[in-house]
Design an enzyme around this catalytic site. Structure first.
Site, PDB file in Angstrom:
ATOM      1  N   LYS A  98       2.418   2.053   2.149  1.00 55.92           N
ATOM      2  CA  LYS A  98       2.162   3.062   3.617  1.00 55.92           C
ATOM      3  C   LYS A  98       3.340   3.343   4.562  1.00 55.92           C
ATOM      4  O   LYS A  98       2.798   2.064   4.749  1.00 55.92           O
ATOM      5  CB  LYS A  98       0.376   2.620   4.088  1.00 55.92           C
ATOM      6  CG  LYS A  98      -0.200   2.776   3.502  1.00 55.92           C
ATOM      7  CD  LYS A  98      -1.903   3.283   4.007  1.00 55.92           C
ATOM      8  CE  LYS A  98      -3.205   3.459   3.616  1.00 55.92           C
ATOM      9  NZ  LYS A  98      -4.039   3.525   3.892  1.00 55.92           N
TER      10      LYS A  98
ATOM     11  N   LYS B 185       0.796  -0.952   0.315  1.00 55.70           N
ATOM     12  CA  LYS B 185      -0.095  -0.348  -0.028  1.00 55.70           C
ATOM     13  C   LYS B 185       0.917   1.102  -0.051  1.00 55.70           C
ATOM     14  O   LYS B 185       0.089   2.435   0.093  1.00 55.70           O
ATOM     15  CB  LYS B 185      -0.885   0.083   1.108  1.00 55.70           C
ATOM     16  CG  LYS B 185      -1.600  -0.907   0.819  1.00 55.70           C
ATOM     17  CD  LYS B 185      -3.781  -0.669   1.434  1.00 55.70           C
ATOM     18  CE  LYS B 185      -2.838  -1.350   3.465  1.00 55.70           C
ATOM     19  NZ  LYS B 185      -3.921  -1.298   4.284  1.00 55.70           N
TER      20      LYS B 185
END
Ligand code: C2G
Length: 132
Positions: free
Chosen positions: A47, A45
């Protein structure tokens, strides 16, 4: 007992997350949260979480709507998780609308809930960064 499962990163926990978890729990009697691991977040992701998986897990476990926290390590595990954890309902915010309809083939009800407007973990990071 109706069992609900949901997935997410839940970094910088905020009221949008709480609203989702509350409504998810209200769809059944037991809520399982599959929490994205640090590695999954980074690799899949893109992230970089502020809080570690253990810290995010600790916070989620303190929420009255959450009954169990398990790790989310890959995109594919949902199909087996719903059987492993005997989930009747899969819930997630409508930013994922339609993305997990394949879980209906596993006999699971799939629910996309409206996101809480005006709040996100990335917005929090930006706002705090701007006020330095
Ligand atoms: N959410 C919300 N309202 C917001 C922000 C988030 O309802 N303002 C919901 C999201 O839709 C999601 C949950 O809160 O259902 C967790 O959000 P994230 O931590 O951003 O999760 P995400 O990165 O979307 O991970 O395999 C699925 C992924 O792990 C979902």
């Amino acid at each position: 007992m109706k069992r609900v499962i949901t997935y997410g990163t839940y970094d910088l926990l905020h009221y949008g997350h709480i609203n989702l978890l509350k409504r998810a729990r209200e769809l059944g009697d037991y809520l399982i949260v599959a929490l994205s691991t640090d590695e999954f977040n980074w690799k899949e992701k893109n992230k970089k979480c502020y809080f570690t998986y253990e810290q995010r897990k600790q916070m989620l476990e303190a929420i009255r709507y959450v009954d169990l926290v398990i790790p989310e390590e890959n995109w594919e595990q949902k199909k087996t998780d719903v059987h492993k954890y005997e989930a009747d309902v899969f819930v997630i915010g409508n930013d994922w609308e339609g993305k997990f309809d394949f879980l209906k083939d596993e006999g699971v009800e799939v629910v996309y809930l409206p996101r809480t407007p005006g709040i996100s973990s990335s917005q929090i990071k930006g706002d705090i960064g701007a006020n330095k």
